[in-house]
Design a protein around this motif. Structure first.
Motif, PDB file in Angstrom:
ATOM      1  N   ASP A  97       0.723  -1.025  -0.136  1.00 38.94           N
ATOM      2  CA  ASP A  97       0.265  -0.035   0.026  1.00 38.94           C
ATOM      3  C   ASP A  97       0.914   1.211   0.097  1.00 38.94           C
ATOM      4  OD1 ASP A  97      -1.941   1.826   0.284  1.00 38.94           O
ATOM      5  OD2 ASP A  97      -2.273   1.349   2.183  1.00 38.94           O
ATOM      6  N   GLU A 132      -3.483   8.906   1.776  1.00 35.44           N
ATOM      7  CA  GLU A 132      -3.583   8.261   3.049  1.00 35.44           C
ATOM      8  C   GLU A 132      -4.369   9.343   3.826  1.00 35.44           C
ATOM      9  OE1 GLU A 132      -3.615   5.305   3.435  1.00 35.44           O
ATOM     10  OE2 GLU A 132      -2.129   4.498   2.467  1.00 35.44           O
ATOM     11  N   TYR A 172     -13.412  -3.344  -9.551  1.00 32.10           N
ATOM     12  CA  TYR A 172     -14.449  -2.572  -9.112  1.00 32.10           C
ATOM     13  C   TYR A 172     -15.586  -2.491  -9.967  1.00 32.10           C
ATOM     14  CZ  TYR A 172     -11.139   0.086  -6.492  1.00 32.10           C
ATOM     15  OH  TYR A 172     -10.034   0.314  -5.375  1.00 32.10           O
ATOM     16  N   ARG A 215     -12.948   4.684  -0.929  1.00 35.86           N
ATOM     17  CA  ARG A 215     -11.664   4.325  -0.297  1.00 35.86           C
ATOM     18  C   ARG A 215     -10.430   4.903  -0.969  1.00 35.86           C
ATOM     19  NH1 ARG A 215     -11.513  -0.167   3.770  1.00 35.86           N
ATOM     20  NH2 ARG A 215      -9.576   0.418   4.242  1.00 35.86           N
ATOM     21  N   HIS A 260      -0.937  -1.011   6.663  1.00 40.53           N
ATOM     22  CA  HIS A 260      -0.691   0.285   7.368  1.00 40.53           C
ATOM     23  C   HIS A 260       0.133  -0.010   8.704  1.00 40.53           C
ATOM     24  CE1 HIS A 260      -4.111   3.024   5.692  1.00 40.53           C
ATOM     25  NE2 HIS A 260      -3.310   2.435   4.920  1.00 40.53           N
TER      26      HIS A 260
HETATM   27  N1  PHE Z   1      -7.327   3.424  -0.072  1.00 36.20           N
HETATM   28  C1  PHE Z   1      -6.816   2.446   1.072  1.00 36.20           C
HETATM   29  C2  PHE Z   1      -5.657   2.890   1.683  1.00 36.20           C
HETATM   30  O1  PHE Z   1      -4.719   3.282   1.051  1.00 36.20           O
HETATM   31  C3  PHE Z   1      -6.817   0.989   0.828  1.00 36.20           C
HETATM   32  C4  PHE Z   1      -8.268   0.634  -0.009  1.00 36.20           C
HETATM   33  C5  PHE Z   1      -8.134   0.539  -1.384  1.00 36.20           C
HETATM   34  C6  PHE Z   1      -9.182   0.386   0.575  1.00 36.20           C
HETATM   35  C7  PHE Z   1      -9.113  -0.046  -2.088  1.00 36.20           C
HETATM   36  C8  PHE Z   1     -10.446  -0.365  -0.151  1.00 36.20           C
HETATM   37  C9  PHE Z   1     -10.426  -0.209  -1.398  1.00 36.20           C
HETATM   38  O2  PHE Z   1      -5.174   2.491   2.702  1.00 36.20           O
END
Ligand code: PHE
Ligand code: ZN
Ligand code: ZN
Ligand code: CA
Ligand code: ZN
Length: 295
Positions: A97, A132, A172, A215, A260
């Protein structure tokens, strides 16, 4: 579409890991590891013939940066964008991530250059800052896009977490075909979903829908009516028994147990998931960019 070597994608992840290690352990907004990551990506794109632009913004009293890379040519009124957030949380190096999405779209962009692709559509790639902290970079980009430029963008492909160690294969849900969760994306999102889906069908990998729940960085794009799509291999969600029989991996465990956390390192990557998703990106970019409107 070409088969992108996953080793190339992993080499970028090693570089992101090294950048984090040399910069206090992370690549977060406002930290030196973020700009070092951006400069790494920018250098490769510049050398490959892209026209790059660094867009600065301010958030939380720190400067954030988006990197935009345009591949010269194609119809300027028919733009396909592909994006990933380049920032991570402060807890760790942010390799799944979202080093994974960042590296996968980077290697796709470099493959476009290696092949000398001359698509019908104009290709634009983006690496977003400060996702984030609430999709700040992508929101800034969309907010500052003149209306005339906005209408030229016919689709946006988003890749956030595509190498989760206990991976799921989520696409998606552009048409909300499962009838649950968030509604459908803007018209055209269903066609994008189908193009991505066709790649996985071709390799015999089952997929499931994931909602446009806001998100990730597709959010600001769908909010202004731009069709969107993309893939995701899962974050803190727990893999069910049914999902483990579909995809393998461990039921009752998170798709990414290091989500995270400090342990989101190069060890936190499922190479098979990363490979399949990178090839799905290439398939989608090649298919959509060389097709005629409306997709
Ligand atoms: N965008 C979230 C993050 O960076 C991760 C995530 C991606 C959650 C796609 C749901 C769907 O922490
Ligand atoms: Zn995150
Ligand atoms: Zn993310
Ligand atoms: Ca749905
Ligand atoms: Zn491959």
């Amino acid at each position: 579409a070409p088969d992108i070597p996953v080793a190339n994608v992993k080499a970028h992840l090693t570089q992101f890991q090294n950048i984090a290690s040399a910069n206090g352990g992370n690549r977060a907004h406002g930290r030196p590891g973020y700009l070092a990551s951006l400069n790494y990506v920018k250098g490769l794109l510049d050398a490959a013939g892209y026209t790059t632009t660094v867009q600065s913004f301010t958030y939380n009293a720190a400067t954030g940066y988006n990197l935009i890379a345009d591949w010269p040519g194609g119809d300027p009124n028919d733009v396909l964008m592909t994006g990933a957030h380049l920032d991570g949380v402060t807890a760790g190096p942010g390799i799944n991530d979202n080093g994974s999405g960042s590296a996968a779209i980077l290697e796709t962009a470099l493959e476009v250059s290696r092949q000398g692709l001359q698509p019908t559509k104009h290709l634009r790639f983006a690496w977003w800052g400060a996702e984030e902290l609430g999709l700040r970079g992508s929101q800034y980009y969309v907010n500052n896009l003149p209306a005339a430029e906005r209408t030229k963008i016919k689709g946006y492909l988003n890749f956030d977490m595509v190498g989760s160690p206990n991976a799921g294969y989520f696409v998606y849900d552009g048409d909300n075909s499962d009838g649950t969760g968030a509604g459908p994306g803007p018209a055209g999102s269903a066609q994008i979903e189908q193009v991505i889906q066709s790649y996985f069908t071709g390799i015999g990998v089952a997929t499931r829908g994931t909602d446009f729940d806001g998100r990730s960085d597709y959010g600001p794009f769908i909010a202004v009516g731009i069709p969107a799509g993309g893939t995701f291999t899962g974050a803190e969600g727990i893999k069910s028994a049914a999902q483990a029989s579909l995809w393998g991996g461990t039921a009752g465990q998170a798709f990414d147990p290091c989500y995270h956390r400090a342990c989101d390192t190069t060890a936190n990557i499922n190479d098979t998931a990363l490979d399949r998703n990178t090839d799905a990106i290439a398939h989608s970019v090649w298919t959509i960019a060389t097709s005629t409107p409306p997709v």
